[in-house]
Design an enzyme around this catalytic site. Structure first.
Site, PDB file in Angstrom:
ATOM      1  N   VAL A  42       0.950  -0.870   0.617  1.00 28.88           N
ATOM      2  CA  VAL A  42       0.050  -0.100   0.037  1.00 28.88           C
ATOM      3  C   VAL A  42       0.525   1.046   0.228  1.00 28.88           C
ATOM      4  O   VAL A  42       0.179   2.027  -0.200  1.00 28.88           O
ATOM      5  CB  VAL A  42      -1.291   0.267   0.820  1.00 28.88           C
ATOM      6  N   LYS A  43       1.795   1.834   0.525  1.00 27.55           N
ATOM      7  CA  LYS A  43       2.952   2.446   0.781  1.00 27.55           C
ATOM      8  C   LYS A  43       3.631   3.072  -0.709  1.00 27.55           C
ATOM      9  O   LYS A  43       3.995   3.957  -0.164  1.00 27.55           O
ATOM     10  CB  LYS A  43       4.319   2.201   1.959  1.00 27.55           C
ATOM     11  N   ASP A  44       3.663   2.166  -1.431  1.00 29.84           N
ATOM     12  CA  ASP A  44       3.631   2.882  -3.209  1.00 29.84           C
ATOM     13  C   ASP A  44       3.307   3.757  -3.046  1.00 29.84           C
ATOM     14  O   ASP A  44       3.493   4.590  -3.502  1.00 29.84           O
ATOM     15  CB  ASP A  44       3.221   1.802  -4.079  1.00 29.84           C
ATOM     16  N   THR A  74       7.763   1.951   3.189  1.00 30.43           N
ATOM     17  CA  THR A  74       7.925   2.986   2.755  1.00 30.43           C
ATOM     18  C   THR A  74       8.577   3.306   1.887  1.00 30.43           C
ATOM     19  O   THR A  74       9.327   3.717   0.970  1.00 30.43           O
ATOM     20  CB  THR A  74       7.530   4.291   3.769  1.00 30.43           C
TER      21      THR A  74
END
Ligand code: PMP
Length: 333
Positions: A42-44, A74
């Protein structure tokens, strides 16, 4: 141009129906497949949102160095986006994170600096260390350095509002009654929460909080008090970050590891999904929300990253036993 740019492959992830928990709860429980982002989490999205905004504002110049303090995902996103756009990345990370995430960062060519894990109020915490490092590299690097500052940098939640939130709205055709997830920076929960509330004010936004975090206590009683512990990584917080501040949270649940970890294994057996611990916390959160709303509702949560990022811990009998958790009988990993 025939091919896509790598950065254009971030987002637009599928929304997967989780069959077993949907049948158990009588609700449609849908998981946003963030593990399918090119950097694997999700941190993309936060990484891309922060880098694009910094390039646009001039905070990050062409060839400038990206610096961040991060529990891992991240940093992987930043290293990937950075390389794709011509930036080197330096990552300051606490030394208690999974070896798989450190290896992945190094494989991406990031300059990884491991430091002891200490509480946020200690000046040697990875967030403060990364800020000081960015300040000094900004002086010494020919094209300067940019501190991403994912916890306070609002480009994080703005990107989720514009992408994750809008995608969920479109993928459900507006037929969504609730959204629930855990918080690390709060970018996901606040961004998606804001987007969905703007489209449908009575949608329920919920926090699924792991042990070791103070956020459940904050949303339940207004005081930040840490309680318990968790083997999950990348989630939980002891403070209200700028990204989380003002998030439209209606309900909060404390999710214990002894429910979330078995659920991670259920998702393997029942759905074919090998996911990390935060996804287990999130899906248990979705079941809490389903029990609160009652049958017949559609609830969305996040499948944040792959379980392969936690092979030596979440999928290791000795490690689990040290935390009073166990592998399921059927699992022969
Ligand atoms: N799950 C995992 C595996 C993560 O790495 C993170 C971010 N650290 C989150 C969930 C939480 O996302 P956010 O920072 O948007 O709150």
């Amino acid at each position: 141009m025939a091919g896509a740019r790598l950065i254009d492959c971030i987002g637009n992830t599928p929304l997967i129906r989780l069959n077993r928990v949907s049948e158990q709860s009588g609700c449609e429980i849908l998981g946003k497949a963030e593990f399918m982002n090119p950097g694997g989490s999700v941190k993309d999205r936060a990484a891309l949102g922060m880098v694009l905004a910094a390039r646009e504002s001039g905070a990050l110049s062409d060839g400038g160095v990206i610096v961040e303090g991060t529990a891992g995902n991240t940093g992987i996103g930043l290293a990937m986006v950075g390389s794709a756009l011509g930036h080197r990345t330096v990552i300051v990370m606490p030394d208690n994170q999974s070896a798989e995430k450190i290896d992945t960062l190094r494989a991406h060519g990031a300059d990884v600096r491991l430091i002891p894990a200490v509480p946020y109020k200690n000046p040697e915490h990875f967030v403060h260390t990364s800020r000081r490092l960015a300040e000094s590299l900004n002086e010494s690097e020919p094209n300067g350095a940019f501190w991403a500052n994912q916890f306070e940098n609002l480009s994080n939640r703005e990107f989720h509002e514009r992408t994750t939130g809008r995608e969920i709205w479109e993928q459900t055709g507006g037929d969504v009654d609730g959204f629930v997830c855990a918080v690390g920076t709060g970018g996901t929960l606040a961004g998606v929460g804001r987007a969905l509330k703007a489209a449908k004010p009575d949608v329920m936004i919920g926090l699924a909080d792991p042990g070791g975090s103070a956020l459940h206590s904050y949303f339940a009683s207004g005081t930040l008090e840490i309680d318990g512990s968790s083997i999950s990584e990348g989630i939980g917080n002891s403070r209200i970050t700028a990204n989380l501040d003002g998030a439209p949270v209606d309900e909060s649940w404390r999710i214990p590891d002894d429910e979330a970890v078995p659920l991670v294994y259920d998702l393997i057996r029942d759905e074919g999904l090998v996911l990390g611990g935060s996804s287990g916390i999130n899906v248990v959160g979705a079941m809490r929300m389903a029990a609160t709303l009652g049958p017949g509702h559609t609830i969305v949560t996040m499948l944040c990253d792959s379980g392969l990022r936690y092979r030596a811990r979440l999928f290791n009998a000795d490690y689990l036993a040290s935390k009073n958790l166990a592998l399921p009988d059927w699992w022969d990993g």
